[in-house]
Each structure stands twice: as structure tokens, then as C-alpha cells.
Design a protein around this motif. Structure first.
Motif, mmCIF file in Angstrom:
data_model
loop_
_atom_site.group_PDB
_atom_site.id
_atom_site.type_symbol
_atom_site.label_atom_id
_atom_site.label_comp_id
_atom_site.label_asym_id
_atom_site.label_seq_id
_atom_site.Cartn_x
_atom_site.Cartn_y
_atom_site.Cartn_z
ATOM 1 N N ASP A 119 0.810 -1.221 0.000
ATOM 2 C CA ASP A 119 0.000 0.000 0.000
ATOM 3 C C ASP A 119 0.842 1.269 0.000
ATOM 4 O O ASP A 119 0.330 2.356 0.262
ATOM 5 C CB ASP A 119 -0.921 0.010 1.227
ATOM 6 N N VAL A 120 2.125 1.139 -0.309
ATOM 7 C CA VAL A 120 3.021 2.290 -0.239
ATOM 8 C C VAL A 120 2.553 3.388 -1.196
ATOM 9 O O VAL A 120 2.087 3.122 -2.305
ATOM 10 C CB VAL A 120 4.466 1.857 -0.575
ATOM 11 N N VAL A 121 2.642 4.628 -0.750
ATOM 12 C CA VAL A 121 2.315 5.788 -1.572
ATOM 13 C C VAL A 121 3.611 6.548 -1.833
ATOM 14 O O VAL A 121 4.314 6.928 -0.880
ATOM 15 C CB VAL A 121 1.292 6.704 -0.875
ATOM 16 N N LEU A 122 3.935 6.747 -3.111
ATOM 17 C CA LEU A 122 5.158 7.459 -3.460
ATOM 18 C C LEU A 122 4.816 8.909 -3.774
ATOM 19 O O LEU A 122 3.920 9.187 -4.578
ATOM 20 C CB LEU A 122 5.835 6.808 -4.662
ATOM 21 N N MET A 123 5.541 9.786 -3.137
ATOM 22 C CA MET A 123 5.354 11.219 -3.352
ATOM 23 C C MET A 123 6.687 11.826 -3.757
ATOM 24 O O MET A 123 7.747 11.343 -3.350
ATOM 25 C CB MET A 123 4.841 11.889 -2.070
#
Length: 502
Positions: A119-123
Motif C-alpha cells: 500500500d506504499v504511496v510514493l510522493m
């Protein structure tokens, strides 16, 4: 093969096994079960083999991961992490989106970290796109183990629950856009991805190809997608129509007829539409072993036997069963499926038989009768492209430009030049070869000659000859696809080119 003669004996090898990547004792029976394939070999144990035998890092682990993924019974997301990363995931991401170097190990660790966090979110927004684009660009100009590490990383990212859809879109955009010279490899990578977007992208390249290389990649991807049942009924109908209408000729059409037979065997309801009155058969334990009604030429069967005989002369002591090397040589040279030939060659390349196998293939290519028969010469040259080293580059150069060499054999030799002993510089040969094939194309406008010239530009790029790339790009008379390939190479950032080597 073990550097220490004592490792030829199983008890001594087992006694020395603890240490490095392996933190516990192993018994002789455990090692025996690993080596006879009665029990799976843990990834950390495979790393320990590399350490004990003095092999280059990742030679066994990268090969095993790559080949295992191809032969896996269904799509897979990840495998056991080989080693804990000494660098935090956040630092690896910073490294990736900067102008810093990225090794194959760096990519492996980065993707391990991302897959451990589904579920990692890359910003900021666009990071997934940047990561995927850099990975693909490095992958298509990498070779051998550095390529395997990146290809494996791409496979895992394509199946990432959050980032996979973006990675699929990046692959599709690159294959149909500026990375078209390497589109086969990019589109073919979608074969392991079960996401509906991947299936639609493959079918799109079959229905309305963005180029012949992308179409070939879609054909090759369809073998596994059929086996993994990625296509629904509507898509299978589209696939059958597209494959039936595809030309199975020319430099990029060699996998069309095998796919027709493969699809007909998997889905007999389409057999008549695909094959007309032709027959097909299946055998073995599953769809991956279906025959494609392919018969090995008698001369190729004799070549296989000569190669196997040569390998047997360098077999380690106590080796009595030569079935595995024999099977690998046979698949490398006789399978009608390009991927099967490729992955068999990878396994040979990771074995103690690599040098002997390469020399044996080269010896076969010195036989005029072999060179003049394209169905013999092309598989030999494709195998040498994986197994060969700088000792074999002269042979490839001769076959690439010698008058009288059949066109497909010359094309296969040129494809090998980008990988076999491709060191920066390469003297004047590449300049003369470009002029030779450019003149041939100007004279004939033949599609095989055009494909040869485009592949030669890839070899020029792999040799870091930016001067020749610039000359091709600025020559208004050059083949447009060759100019596009030169422009693509010149547009690759220096840190990415350098990273792809390690």
C-alpha cells in the motif's frame, strides 16, 4: 565449479557451508536433496553457493529468479528476499530519482522494499512513473546479470498492487514512443502481469501495432498470457483473429506460427480458424510443454550432439548423468519458442559449461553448411549471443558483413554484436559495418536488411560510440528507424547508461 578441490566431495562442501549468507549448519543429505531437486533451494543458500564457489555475485541467484519466474505455474509477485538491504527504502528512492548510479543490486533492494509495502504511496506525484521509466530504460541497454536483475525488478513492479497499473502504462508508452527500438523486450515483459490493463496493451499491439518490434513483443507475451488465462472470452476471440491475420514472415514474424499452434492446442475451439486443415498435438504435463509441430532438422540434431560431446569432455569429476546439460543444449538450439531457447541459454551461462558451450557453438558456425542454412545458423547465433565472450566477437563481425551470408544469419550475427564482447570503442569495424548495411539497404530496401541496420545501431550504442550515433542521426539518407534508434540512444542520460553496466 568449486575453486577448492576439496569441494568436489559433498561432505567437505556441506561442512564448509555455514557462514556468509547462511547462518546454520547443513547436512550432506540436505545438500544432496537440493542438488537433485528433491527439495527447493532457499535463496540464501543459493547466495551461499556463490560465496563458497567464488562465483560473481548474483550469477546464480539472478539466473534462478529469472528462469523460475518464466517457468512458474502462474503469475507471481515476489520471492523471498535474498538479503536485507543495508540502505533504507527512502534513501534508495532518493537515489533512484536523482542522477546517482543505480546498480542491479540497488534495484533488487528497492523493489524488495516496495513489494514488502503493497500500500506504499510514493510522493510527489509522478514518482512511480519516474522509477518505472528509469528502470525500463536501464533494462533495455543492460546485459547478462545486470539485465536479469532489472528484468526481475520490472516483473515484480508490474504486479505491485498500487504501482502496477502505472508501470504498465509506462511500459506501453515507452514501447510505442521513443523506446520503440527496444519495444519487443518491453511489451514481452507484460506476459507475467495479470492486470487487465496488461492484457489490453498486448492485444492493442496485436490489433494495431505501433511498430514491428512491439508486435513481436505482443506475440511473445501471448504464450504465457494464454497459459495463465489472462484473456477472457472476448479477448481470446480478438487474439485468435489478430494472430490469424499476422504475417509469420520477415525478421520479426518467427513466433507467429508457434503462437497459432500454441493457442490452438490450449483452445481447440479456435483450431480450425487458426490452422485451417492443419493438425496439432499436445503432450507432456501441461500447456507449457505443448508441441508446435516443430521438427528438428537432421543437421541441427547432429550439431546438438557435437556440442554435447564437447561439453562432456569438460564435465567435473564424478559427473555420470549428463541429462541436464544435454537437455539445455537441445532446448537452446531446437525449441521453436524464442523464450525457451533464451532461458535454456541463461541456465547454461550460469553453469561451469558456459565457455565450452560457447566455443562449441562457434565451432559449428565455422561450418559453411551451417551458415548457409538459416534454420541452423540463427539458433546457433542466438545461443552465442548469450554464451559468448570477446573471443567470439571476430566470428560475429565476419558473419555480419561477409557477402554471401544469408540475410537472416547476418541479422542474427549483428544482434549478437550488441552483447558479445561489446566494449566501448570497437575500432573501425562498426563504422564500416554501418556503411556496409546502409548501402545494402539503399540498394534493396529489404525489410531484413532494414532490421539488420536498426540492430547495428543498437550495437553501436552498446559500444558507446556516440560519434557514430550522431553520424547516423544527421544523415538524411539513413533508414528512418535507424535514425530514430540513434536519437533514442543519444537521449539516454549518462548516469543511466553507466548504471546499466553494473
Amino acid at each position: 565449479m568449486a575453486q577448492e578441490s576439496s569441494f568436489r566431495l559433498l561432505p567437505a562442501f556441506a561442512a564448509a557451508f555455514r557462514g556468509g549468507s547462511w547462518d546454520r549448519e547443513v547436512s550432506v543429505s540436505t545438500v544432496s536433496r537440493w542438488e537433485t531437486a528433491r527439495t527447493p533451494v532457499p535463496w540464501r543458500a543459493m547466495r551461499r553457493y556463490e560465496e563458497l564457489l567464488g562465483l560473481p555475485r548474483n550469477q546464480l541467484t539472478a539466473t534462478a529468479r529469472t528462469v523460475w519466474r518464466y517457468w512458474a505455474p502462474g503469475p507471481v509477485l515476489d520471492v523471498e528476499t535474498v538479503a536485507d538491504s543495508p540502505t533504507p527504502l527512502e534513501d534508495l528512492l532518493d537515489q533512484t530519482v536523482s542522477d546517482a548510479m543505480m546498480t542491479g543490486d540497488d534495484w533488487d533492494r528497492l523493489v524488495d522494499g516496495l513489494c514488502a509495502r503493497p500500500d506504499v504511496v510514493l510522493m510527489p506525484t509522478g514518482t512511480w512513473e519516474y522509477v518505472a521509466e528509469r528502470l525500463v530504460e536501464e533494462m533495455v541497454i543492460a546485459d547478462d546479470v545486470p539485465w536479469m536483475l532489472r528484468f526481475e525488478s520490472l516483473n515484480r513492479l508490474l504486479n505491485h498492487p498500487r504501482g502496477g497499473r502505472t508501470v504498465i502504462a509506462v511500459c506501453a508508452a515507452m514501447a510505442s514512443g521513443r523506446a520503440r527500438p527496444t519495444a519487443t523486450e518491453i511489451v514481452c515483459a507484460l506476459d507475467n502481469c495479470a492486470h487487465p490493463d496488461a492484457s489490453e496493451r498486448v492485444l492493442r499491439e496485436l490489433r494495431s501495432p505501433s511498430g514491428p518490434l512491439a508486435h513481436r513483443g505482443a506475440v511473445m507475451a501471448s504464450f504465457r498470457k494464454v497459459d495463465y488465462r489472462h484473456f477472457d472470452e472476448r479477448q481470446l476471440e480478438t487474439l485468435a483473429r489478430s494472430v490469424r491475420a499476422s504475417a509469420g514472415t520477415g525478421p520479426f514474424g518467427d513466433q507467429v506460427e508457434p503462437l497459432r499452434r500454441h493457442l490452438a492446442a490450449a483452445h481447440p475451439e479456435y483450431a480450425r480458424a487458426l490452422l485451417g486443415g492443419a493438425t496439432y498435438a499436445s503432450h507432456g504435463a501441461g500447456p507449457r510443454h505443448r508441441t508446435t509441430a516443430h521438427r528438428t532438422p537432421v543437421d541441427m540434431a547432429a550439431a546438438v550432439q557435437r556440442v554435447v560431446t564437447r561439453l562432456s569432455t569438460v564435465a567435473p569429476e564424478r559427473v555420470r548423468d549428463f541429462a541436464v546439460p544435454t537437455a539445455l543444449v537441445s532446448e537452446t538450439l531446437t525449441s521453436p519458442l524464442f523464450d525457451v531457447r533464451l532461458y535454456a541459454a541463461f541456465l547454461l551461462a550460469a553453469s561451469p559449461y558456459r565457455a565450452a558451450a560457447a566455443d562449441a557453438l562457434a565451432a559449428e558456425l565455422t561450418r559453411p553448411s551451417a551458415v548457409q542454412r538459416e534454420e541452423i545458423a540463427v539458433p546457433l547465433l542466438e545461443g552465442l549471443r548469450v554464451l559468448g565472450d570477446d573471443r567470439h566477437r571476430g566470428l560475429l563481425q565476419r558473419l555480419a558483413v561477409t557477402p554471401g551470408v544469408p540475410r537472416f544469419a547476418s541479422y542474427a550475427a549483428v544482434r549478437g554484436l550488441g552483447h558479445v564482447g561489446a566494449e566501448p570503442g570497437a575500432g573501425d569495424f562498426l563504422r564500416n559495418a554501418v556503411a556496409h548495411h546502409e548501402a545494402a539497404w539503399q540498394d534493396s530496401r529489404d525489410p531484413v536488411t532494414a532490421a539488420t541496420l536498426e540492430s547495428l545501431v543498437y550495437a553501436v550504442g552498446m559500444a558507446a560510440r556516440d560519434d557514430l550515433l550522431a553520424a547516423v542521426l544527421t544523415d538524411d539518407r539513413s533508414l528512418p528507424a535507424a535514425r530514430a534508434a540513434a536519437a533514442w540512444w543519444l537521449g539516454i542520460a549518462g548516469h543511466r547508461r553507466a548504471s546499466a553496466l553494473v
